[in-house]
Design a protein around this motif. Structure first.
Motif, PDB file in Angstrom:
ATOM      1  N   LEU A 181     -16.737  16.810 -41.660  1.00  0.00           N
ATOM      2  CA  LEU A 181     -15.547  17.628 -41.891  1.00  0.00           C
ATOM      3  C   LEU A 181     -15.057  17.529 -43.328  1.00  0.00           C
ATOM      4  O   LEU A 181     -14.685  18.545 -43.944  1.00  0.00           O
ATOM      5  N   ILE A 208      -7.706  22.325 -42.755  1.00  0.00           N
ATOM      6  CA  ILE A 208      -8.460  21.087 -42.553  1.00  0.00           C
ATOM      7  C   ILE A 208      -7.790  19.928 -43.276  1.00  0.00           C
ATOM      8  O   ILE A 208      -7.669  18.821 -42.743  1.00  0.00           O
ATOM      9  N   SER A 226      -7.325  20.845 -35.164  1.00  0.00           N
ATOM     10  CA  SER A 226      -8.457  21.765 -35.231  1.00  0.00           C
ATOM     11  C   SER A 226      -9.107  21.879 -33.866  1.00  0.00           C
ATOM     12  O   SER A 226      -9.506  20.882 -33.265  1.00  0.00           O
ATOM     13  N   ALA A 281     -15.296  20.517 -35.249  1.00  0.00           N
ATOM     14  CA  ALA A 281     -14.496  19.295 -35.199  1.00  0.00           C
ATOM     15  C   ALA A 281     -14.807  18.441 -33.972  1.00  0.00           C
ATOM     16  O   ALA A 281     -14.811  17.205 -34.062  1.00  0.00           O
TER      17      ALA A 281
END
Length: 233
Positions: free
Chosen positions: A30, A82, A191, A196
């Protein structure tokens, strides 16, 4: 020349992961892969325009009004989300303060009712998206979902009704070739993109959301809530 946008430093070590929520490999993907890709795309798509070298928030709020800039909006918005999501987490278990429990609980009929509403909204998501706790212009806390890369402050029509219970699906409206935006301030985000949760959980989204509550940085949430009240949201 150094690119203007860079991934923000996190308040924990990526290589350690965020047990029990995200493994080191999932967090590395991520932050060091997905986030870097989005930031690089934002720098590339804004290069040579009036949005070059502007903060992500400004880039989102200005580009969203122009349908021709959808690729830039999507990359900047997802990068912002994010970062907001990862900055909302901690590797040190925390309980919400009495202030957070009181303020949030007053709106939802109890703090556990809030967690239930947030969890239900997250699990009701079909496809990729985000679940948020936001403060709207009247200073009211609400749970909402956004789809794909949409940020909470650019995905609602100005007349959207954000409810305490259930899921509000924000829709982007166009008027005279401009997309409407709404003033809401997110204070917590999760998320619900497959990128994710699939690495660690497969399709077990319930386990993913359950473990999310174990790593929320409630001190950061409280700071955002109080800041929103002080700013007159």
């Amino acid at each position: 020349m150094r690119a203007y946008h860079q991934p923000a430093l996190l308040p924990y070590k990526v290589e350690d992961g965020l047990s029990p929520f995200l493994s080191p490999a999932a967090l590395d993907f991520l932050y060091n892969m997905r986030q870097v890709e989005l930031i690089n795309n934002t720098n590339r798509l804004s290069a040579g325009t009036e949005l070059e070298n502007k903060p992500l928030y400004d880039t989102i709020m200005e580009s969203v009004r122009d349908p021709k800039l959808v690729p830039l909006t999507n990359n900047a918005s997802h990068a912002w989300s994010i970062d907001f999501f990862l900055q909302s987490l901690t590797n040190t278990a925390q309980d919400p303060s009495s202030t957070v429990e009181r303020i949030v609980g007053a709106r939802f009929g109890g703090f556990e009712k809030f967690k239930e509403s947030f969890t239900n909204s997250a699990l009701a998501m079909f496809g990729n998206g985000w679940t948020w706790l936001v403060v709207n212009e009247s200073g009211t806390l609400s749970v909402m979902n956004t789809f794909n890369a949409a940020s909470p402050f650019v995905s609602l029509s100005m007349k959207a009704n954000i409810g305490v219970n259930g899921v509000t699906y924000g829709s982007i409206q166009r008027a005279q070739n401009q997309r409407m935006v709404a003033r809401v301030l997110p204070v917590l985000g999760l998320s619900m993109w497959q990128e994710a949760y699939i690495p660690d959980y497969g399709l077990d989204r319930a386990a993913y959301v359950n473990n999310f509550w174990k790593v929320v940085n409630w001190e950061r949430v409280e700071q955002r809530v109080m800041s929103s009240f002080n700013s007159g949201m």
